[in-house]
Motif scaffolding. Sequence first.
Motif, mmCIF file in Angstrom:
data_model
loop_
_atom_site.group_PDB
_atom_site.id
_atom_site.type_symbol
_atom_site.label_atom_id
_atom_site.label_comp_id
_atom_site.label_asym_id
_atom_site.label_seq_id
_atom_site.Cartn_x
_atom_site.Cartn_y
_atom_site.Cartn_z
ATOM 1 N N TYR A 10 8.833 -11.259 -9.576
ATOM 2 C CA TYR A 10 7.423 -11.466 -9.224
ATOM 3 C C TYR A 10 7.188 -12.584 -8.210
ATOM 4 C CZ TYR A 10 6.207 -8.331 -13.097
ATOM 5 O OH TYR A 10 6.079 -7.238 -13.918
ATOM 6 N N HIS A 11 8.254 -13.110 -7.616
ATOM 7 C CA HIS A 11 8.057 -14.227 -6.679
ATOM 8 C C HIS A 11 8.845 -13.971 -5.394
ATOM 9 C CE1 HIS A 11 7.211 -18.831 -6.442
ATOM 10 N NE2 HIS A 11 7.298 -18.319 -5.229
ATOM 11 N N THR A 12 8.151 -13.477 -4.364
ATOM 12 C CA THR A 12 8.789 -13.173 -3.078
ATOM 13 C C THR A 12 7.848 -13.522 -1.923
ATOM 14 O OG1 THR A 12 7.900 -10.914 -3.024
ATOM 15 C CG2 THR A 12 10.036 -11.202 -4.096
ATOM 16 N N HIS A 13 8.426 -13.929 -0.811
ATOM 17 C CA HIS A 13 7.644 -14.327 0.374
ATOM 18 C C HIS A 13 7.951 -13.399 1.539
ATOM 19 C CE1 HIS A 13 6.046 -17.924 -1.501
ATOM 20 N NE2 HIS A 13 7.212 -18.045 -2.092
ATOM 21 N N THR A 14 7.117 -13.398 2.560
ATOM 22 C CA THR A 14 7.338 -12.551 3.739
ATOM 23 C C THR A 14 7.237 -13.409 5.010
ATOM 24 O OG1 THR A 14 5.042 -11.977 4.312
ATOM 25 C CG2 THR A 14 6.063 -10.741 2.496
ATOM 26 N N ASP A 43 3.206 -13.992 -1.374
ATOM 27 C CA ASP A 43 3.329 -14.939 -0.262
ATOM 28 C C ASP A 43 2.397 -16.145 -0.464
ATOM 29 O OD1 ASP A 43 4.589 -15.865 1.938
ATOM 30 O OD2 ASP A 43 4.053 -14.206 3.251
ATOM 31 N N HIS A 44 2.615 -17.192 0.337
ATOM 32 C CA HIS A 44 1.827 -18.424 0.225
ATOM 33 C C HIS A 44 0.403 -18.200 0.729
ATOM 34 C CE1 HIS A 44 5.362 -20.991 -0.635
ATOM 35 N NE2 HIS A 44 6.001 -20.331 0.299
ATOM 36 N N LEU A 45 -0.560 -18.373 -0.153
ATOM 37 C CA LEU A 45 -1.978 -18.296 0.217
ATOM 38 C C LEU A 45 -2.274 -19.352 1.288
ATOM 39 C CD1 LEU A 45 -4.711 -16.940 -0.924
ATOM 40 C CD2 LEU A 45 -5.055 -19.131 -2.064
ATOM 41 N N ILE A 84 0.111 -13.385 -5.225
ATOM 42 C CA ILE A 84 -0.073 -14.450 -4.240
ATOM 43 C C ILE A 84 0.411 -15.749 -4.895
ATOM 44 C CG2 ILE A 84 -2.434 -15.181 -4.892
ATOM 45 C CD1 ILE A 84 -1.482 -14.573 -1.238
ATOM 46 N N GLU A 85 0.988 -16.654 -4.108
ATOM 47 C CA GLU A 85 1.341 -17.976 -4.635
ATOM 48 C C GLU A 85 0.319 -18.955 -4.088
ATOM 49 O OE1 GLU A 85 5.206 -19.630 -3.553
ATOM 50 O OE2 GLU A 85 5.026 -21.206 -5.070
ATOM 51 N N ALA A 86 -0.433 -19.583 -4.987
ATOM 52 C CA ALA A 86 -1.510 -20.481 -4.567
ATOM 53 C C ALA A 86 -1.181 -21.911 -4.969
ATOM 54 C CB ALA A 86 -2.827 -20.051 -5.216
ATOM 55 N N VAL A 112 2.500 -26.310 -7.820
ATOM 56 C CA VAL A 112 2.199 -27.640 -7.312
ATOM 57 C C VAL A 112 3.299 -27.999 -6.320
ATOM 58 C CG1 VAL A 112 1.987 -30.089 -7.907
ATOM 59 C CG2 VAL A 112 0.959 -28.352 -9.386
ATOM 60 N N HIS A 113 2.929 -28.105 -5.041
ATOM 61 C CA HIS A 113 3.857 -28.527 -3.985
ATOM 62 C C HIS A 113 3.391 -29.836 -3.351
ATOM 63 C CE1 HIS A 113 4.069 -23.934 -3.536
ATOM 64 N NE2 HIS A 113 5.312 -24.214 -3.805
ATOM 65 N N PHE A 114 2.219 -30.324 -3.770
ATOM 66 C CA PHE A 114 1.633 -31.517 -3.134
ATOM 67 C C PHE A 114 1.221 -32.556 -4.157
ATOM 68 C CE2 PHE A 114 0.897 -28.126 -0.065
ATOM 69 C CZ PHE A 114 1.228 -28.735 1.133
ATOM 70 N N GLY A 158 4.323 -21.434 -11.520
ATOM 71 C CA GLY A 158 5.565 -21.289 -10.749
ATOM 72 C C GLY A 158 6.505 -22.479 -10.874
ATOM 73 N N HIS A 159 7.798 -22.203 -10.721
ATOM 74 C CA HIS A 159 8.874 -23.218 -10.665
ATOM 75 C C HIS A 159 8.484 -24.561 -11.286
ATOM 76 C CE1 HIS A 159 6.614 -24.187 -7.028
ATOM 77 N NE2 HIS A 159 7.102 -23.157 -6.360
ATOM 78 N N LEU A 160 8.448 -24.588 -12.620
ATOM 79 C CA LEU A 160 7.839 -25.703 -13.348
ATOM 80 C C LEU A 160 8.384 -27.098 -13.006
ATOM 81 C CD1 LEU A 160 5.689 -26.379 -15.437
ATOM 82 C CD2 LEU A 160 7.500 -26.460 -17.120
ATOM 83 N N SER A 227 12.646 -14.847 -8.025
ATOM 84 C CA SER A 227 13.741 -15.334 -7.175
ATOM 85 C C SER A 227 13.228 -16.312 -6.133
ATOM 86 C CB SER A 227 14.407 -14.165 -6.455
ATOM 87 O OG SER A 227 13.467 -13.571 -5.550
ATOM 88 N N ASP A 228 11.901 -16.286 -5.878
ATOM 89 C CA ASP A 228 11.331 -17.048 -4.763
ATOM 90 C C ASP A 228 12.065 -16.667 -3.473
ATOM 91 O OD1 ASP A 228 9.572 -18.846 -3.581
ATOM 92 O OD2 ASP A 228 9.932 -20.391 -5.095
ATOM 93 N N ALA A 229 12.366 -15.362 -3.335
ATOM 94 C CA ALA A 229 13.087 -14.867 -2.170
ATOM 95 C C ALA A 229 12.311 -15.178 -0.897
ATOM 96 C CB ALA A 229 13.292 -13.357 -2.285
HETATM 97 ZN ZN ZN Z 1 7.519 -21.127 -4.552
#
Ligand code: ZN
Length: 272
Positions: A10-14, A43-45, A84-86, A112-114, A158-160, A227-229
């Motif tokens: 359930y975790h893939t990017h383009t 994908d990343h919102l 979507i990954e938000a 959380v990336h920030f 995501g990715h805790l 996979s966060d492919a």
């Molecule tokens: Zn991610």
Amino acid sequence: MPIRADLPDYHTHTWRCGHASGRAADYVDAARRFGLPGIGISDHLPLPDYPDPSVCMPEDDLDDYVDEVLELKTRFPGFVLLGIEADYLPNRVNDLRSLLEAYPFDYVIGSVHFLDDWGFDNEAQIEEFSRRDIDEIYVRYYRLIGEAAETGLFTIIGHLDLVKKFGHRPRSNLSQVIETALTCIARSGAVLEINTAGLRKPVHEIYPEIAVLQRARALGVPITFGSDAHTPREVGFAFAEAKELARLAGYEAWVRLIPQTKARARVELHSF
Ligand code: ZN
Ligand code: ZN
Ligand code: FE
Ligand code: FE
């Protein structure tokens, strides 16, 4: 080709996010070739007013992204999901809520990336780790995770323990802080993601680590796999290892997301 994974990814990017390759259709192809039972594109919102075009998809791309994935979803019913990954940004929650409501996403991964405007998982901003106290970084990170869950906006967290990505470890025991975040997740009804991308990063570990996963299991938080492919060949990456970790942590079931016509996907539990 041998089956790579018997779990949906359930975790893939383009290519649209500016730091991944492949179109959504290429990820769907890969999932079919690798024998996966399903795939979600996430994908990343677009981030509000973000200056760096290599971090998330541009605002103008969102409609096309949604149309593209919906077309694949129609072509492969029951196999493709629109995700979507938000980013969770504490002072943009209302903007995020309205943006998410405007599209028929089957599920939303909350990440959380920030910390403030520091993109702590961005290699270009890694020196900031040496300017701050590592325990404070971890504590603030887990607080944001708990708050993110409490918004109720996210289907999947995501990715805790992403904050370990470059191998920075806390000095003190943070189990209470982690327990609080996991309790928020449990109460919110969100699903926790086992994310294999960490194996491809300096930390060389799946997110989250087993101790965290065991506590999540104890609190009754269900799990999905991602996979966060960032390239089609990473679809289903190291899922055998991820499944092994889940079982070691005491999990006996995983979540399949079932699309609904006018709402977010429904969570369905399956035994391993
Ligand atoms: Zn991610
Ligand atoms: Zn990415
Ligand atoms: Fe992420
Ligand atoms: Fe991602």
